[in-house]
Design a protein around this motif. Sequence first.
Motif, short mmCIF file in Angstrom:
data_model
loop_
_atom_site.label_atom_id
_atom_site.label_comp_id
_atom_site.label_asym_id
_atom_site.label_seq_id
_atom_site.Cartn_x
_atom_site.Cartn_y
_atom_site.Cartn_z
N HIS A 61 4.68 -3.39 -7.65
CA HIS A 61 5.52 -2.56 -6.44
C HIS A 61 5.02 -1.19 -5.91
O HIS A 61 5.32 -0.36 -6.42
CB HIS A 61 7.09 -2.56 -7.05
N THR A 62 4.02 -1.39 -5.47
CA THR A 62 3.41 -0.23 -4.77
C THR A 62 3.19 -0.06 -3.08
O THR A 62 3.42 -1.19 -2.49
CB THR A 62 1.53 -0.03 -5.32
N HIS A 63 2.99 0.87 -2.71
CA HIS A 63 2.92 1.00 -1.30
C HIS A 63 1.36 1.77 -0.98
O HIS A 63 1.51 2.82 -0.27
CB HIS A 63 4.05 1.96 -0.53
N TYR A 64 0.54 1.09 -1.42
CA TYR A 64 -0.91 2.00 -1.27
C TYR A 64 -1.48 1.25 -0.11
O TYR A 64 -2.52 1.61 0.19
CB TYR A 64 -1.68 1.51 -2.67
N ASP A 65 -0.77 0.49 0.85
CA ASP A 65 -1.26 0.09 2.27
C ASP A 65 -2.08 0.87 2.78
O ASP A 65 -3.09 0.59 3.30
CB ASP A 65 -0.25 -0.70 2.97
N ALA A 66 -1.82 1.93 2.94
CA ALA A 66 -2.55 3.34 3.66
C ALA A 66 -3.67 3.94 2.56
O ALA A 66 -4.89 4.13 3.15
CB ALA A 66 -1.54 4.05 4.46
N GLN A 67 -3.17 4.41 1.52
CA GLN A 67 -3.77 5.17 0.71
C GLN A 67 -5.03 4.37 0.33
O GLN A 67 -6.16 5.15 0.22
CB GLN A 67 -3.11 5.64 -0.65
N VAL A 68 -5.08 3.01 0.05
CA VAL A 68 -6.15 2.39 -0.27
C VAL A 68 -7.57 2.53 0.77
O VAL A 68 -8.53 2.38 0.38
CB VAL A 68 -5.75 0.81 -0.49
N LEU A 69 -7.20 2.88 2.07
CA LEU A 69 -8.15 3.10 2.86
C LEU A 69 -8.79 4.47 2.97
O LEU A 69 -9.88 4.64 3.64
CB LEU A 69 -7.52 2.78 4.39
#
Length: 560
Positions: A61-69
Amino acid sequence: MTYDLKITGGTIIDGTGSPGRAGDVAVHDGRIVAIGSAPDDAVETIDATGRTVSPGFVDIHTHYDAQVLWDRMLTISPWHGVTTVVMGNCGFGLAPTRPEHRSLVVRTLENVEGMSADALEAGLGAWGFSSFPEYLDAVEAQGSAINVAAMIGHTPLRLSVLGPEATERPANADEIVAMRAVVAEAMEAGAVGFATSKSPTHVGFEGRPVPSRQADFAEIAALADELGLAGRGVMQATIGRDLAGPQFAEIAEQTGRPVSWTALLAGAGGPGAHRTALADAAAIADRGLPVYPQVSCRPLNFEFTMADPFIFASMDVFGPVMAVATEGRAEVYADPAFRSAFLEKAGLHRPTMGARWQRTVVSAFPGDPSLEERSVVDLAAERGVDPTELVVDLALASNLQARFRMGVLNTDEDEVAELLVDPHTMLGLSDAGAHASQLCDANFSTHLLGHWVREKEVLSLEQAVHQLTQQPAEVFGLTDRGLLAEGRPADIVVFDPAVVGTSGLRRVHDLPAGADRLVADAYGIDAVVVNGQILRRNDVDQLDPNGPLPGRLLRHGSAA
Ligand SMILES: [Zn+2]
């Protein structure tokens, strides 16, 4: 053969839940090639005497969708032994997004996930993708320190098909057909599932509900059907009106696919209410349906400023606040009508909010540090006001910089213990990457091992490792992760069970555009290995963040 890496003398806990055993682990070409006995020489050896050797942890359950970029190291997850993360939770994400809707997506994430819009704008730059397959390609091209899997999110999906009306109405038949095609395309490209949210706390741009909240059940069930047709994938959902246990059971029954929902937290329906929820979950499991409530091993503490009042966003009285940008919010708070409405709806006299104010302190007050860590109930009493008035006064006196920390849910440890040991729940809700300036639970793994295993003895080490590895990997279809076994990719954590744990939170300013976030350090993590490469030793990165990194995009749930 000569191994690339050998980990010697430790206690191997393989993720299945079976008892630990002494032995060595050997790695070659990114995979585990020997376990138990590993007689050959190795290029590199880690002495794990007195340590536990386990699979790398999985955070579903992460929200790295933006951070990963922009953050290829995906801090801070690997600090805490996490080697695989799932993104797209709660139906949020960056794709599919039409170029003309990019600012709406950024403003939605700003409100709903407490991500700084400046950080998002700076970090995302020119985007460089619009469809979901293009997004996956961008993530893969960027490369990451740990493995990443992504679900397609209902909110960007709806916005891309319905436009801004996505926040206003259910989809019509044609739009559902169009969305189904996009889900099918995403599953084909390697999505590991579909995610949505009906939570009233999820308020997006201009204070409007996030798009997924306007979906009716028929729409959600139709989109989930694509998982059934694909014959794989998980559905993740944050519960809300007309989307809870019975609906999840129906979807699981119709599609044959697992559903994991967020979140079953202690205190959500009042003291003891979690037992009713557990009984409901057991009844669904008894029907043979794979429906898994996500629980958290951390108290849900929110740090908030009145510039970014996420925790109040679902209250009607905050409608005018959420409808304006941060700069306009002080004006709303200064209005006596707001002040009295806030008091009326959320004052100390209200049962739920009253209890939460009792668990609230001032965490930062520029200009007068003597107020810090003091109870807002005590401070309000000294000044003869209600905690709602105190919070507004301190906010206005500090240009909305005053910061408060509220224990919202999951604060009763006896209740949390019951949720953690229940056979029908799974660990989730780290929310890593989201609410960056408000909370940090990306350290849930070390907290579980230090607090719930060693200090409270609520779980055995083997059970806890299973809950951090094989169990979440299986539910989310991450077919080559979560297990130490010959032939498996070598994602490994070496930790000291006598020391492992997490520090308290500290605030750093390392996001793009200098935005701040809360982070926590790990204790007792000796080594983190990802696909056979040593990523961290004794809390220090061993690889150049700008060079080749070992993490893989897990299309369809595996690197194969
Ligand atoms: Zn979430």
